[in-house]
Design an enzyme around this catalytic site. Sequence first.
Site, mmCIF file in Angstrom:
data_model
loop_
_atom_site.group_PDB
_atom_site.id
_atom_site.type_symbol
_atom_site.label_atom_id
_atom_site.label_comp_id
_atom_site.label_asym_id
_atom_site.label_seq_id
_atom_site.Cartn_x
_atom_site.Cartn_y
_atom_site.Cartn_z
ATOM 1 C CG HIS A 43 -2.052 1.106 1.211
ATOM 2 N ND1 HIS A 43 -3.083 0.882 1.732
ATOM 3 C CD2 HIS A 43 -1.861 2.160 0.910
ATOM 4 C CE1 HIS A 43 -3.889 1.859 1.873
ATOM 5 N NE2 HIS A 43 -3.104 2.850 1.068
ATOM 6 C CD GLU A 72 -4.241 -3.252 0.354
ATOM 7 O OE1 GLU A 72 -4.874 -4.001 0.886
ATOM 8 O OE2 GLU A 72 -3.691 -2.173 1.540
ATOM 9 C CG HIS A 200 -7.604 -3.119 8.607
ATOM 10 N ND1 HIS A 200 -6.855 -2.228 8.028
ATOM 11 C CD2 HIS A 200 -7.800 -2.676 9.895
ATOM 12 C CE1 HIS A 200 -6.495 -1.283 8.821
ATOM 13 N NE2 HIS A 200 -6.948 -1.653 9.975
#
Length: 253
Positions: A43, A72, A200
């Site tokens: 990310h 991401e 997550h």
Amino acid sequence: MTVLSVNVNKVAVLRNSRGGSEPSVVAAAEAAIAAGAGGITVHPRPDQRHIRPDDVQALAAVVAGRVEYNLEGNPFAPPRPGYPGFLALVRAVRPQQATLVPDGDGQLTSDHGFDLARDAARLAPLVAELKAMGVRVSLFMDAGAPGLAQAAALGADRIEIYTGPYAEAHAAGDPGAALALCAATAREARSLGLGVNAGHDLSQANLGDFLAAVPGVLEVSIGHALFGEALHAGLMPTVRAYLDIIARVGPHR
């Protein structure tokens, strides 16, 4: 079978805290792949607090032809010095998947999904551009979020269910309602032709219960807990432990 995509952001956090090149995100990705992971996730953020654009390029070479690569990021964040913008990074490395996340610059971590009533019009051309590159598009969504039909209408291929609230409920000993909401969201997504990812705060403690209750999860992206556990057990054994949990649950339903 659900794919485990190992997020190596935390390795970059540790490296950046000292400077230099160690520990190596490339070496971490190599170890995760050797242990059997089916994907690598990063990310890259505009502030380059962990994964940097040069990491994105280096990891693309590592994963090519071996496992899936998942980038991401916030597609709305503008380019700035040192950060060319999320779509430019995707264009440069052509990952198998781009997961779009509505995180602001100041957020410590991703903590909510898209509001499609607000964001759909801005997302539409970006999703179209990514798909024109041949990249699968996943949208980060809260469990129970309204408007999943809009995600399908935008041309998204998958959603990623934000599992932070589930992880909190599981740690508190009362995951039932959060699990039910995740499962209902997955069923709705699948009825609309959308694939389902999740991520997550998933961990060895809560992953098995999640996969047993939520149908059709194609991919889980796990980083923070995995590397925390790996500090004690080692990276390759920790990756294998996650894969054992996935195997015990069996093929996604």
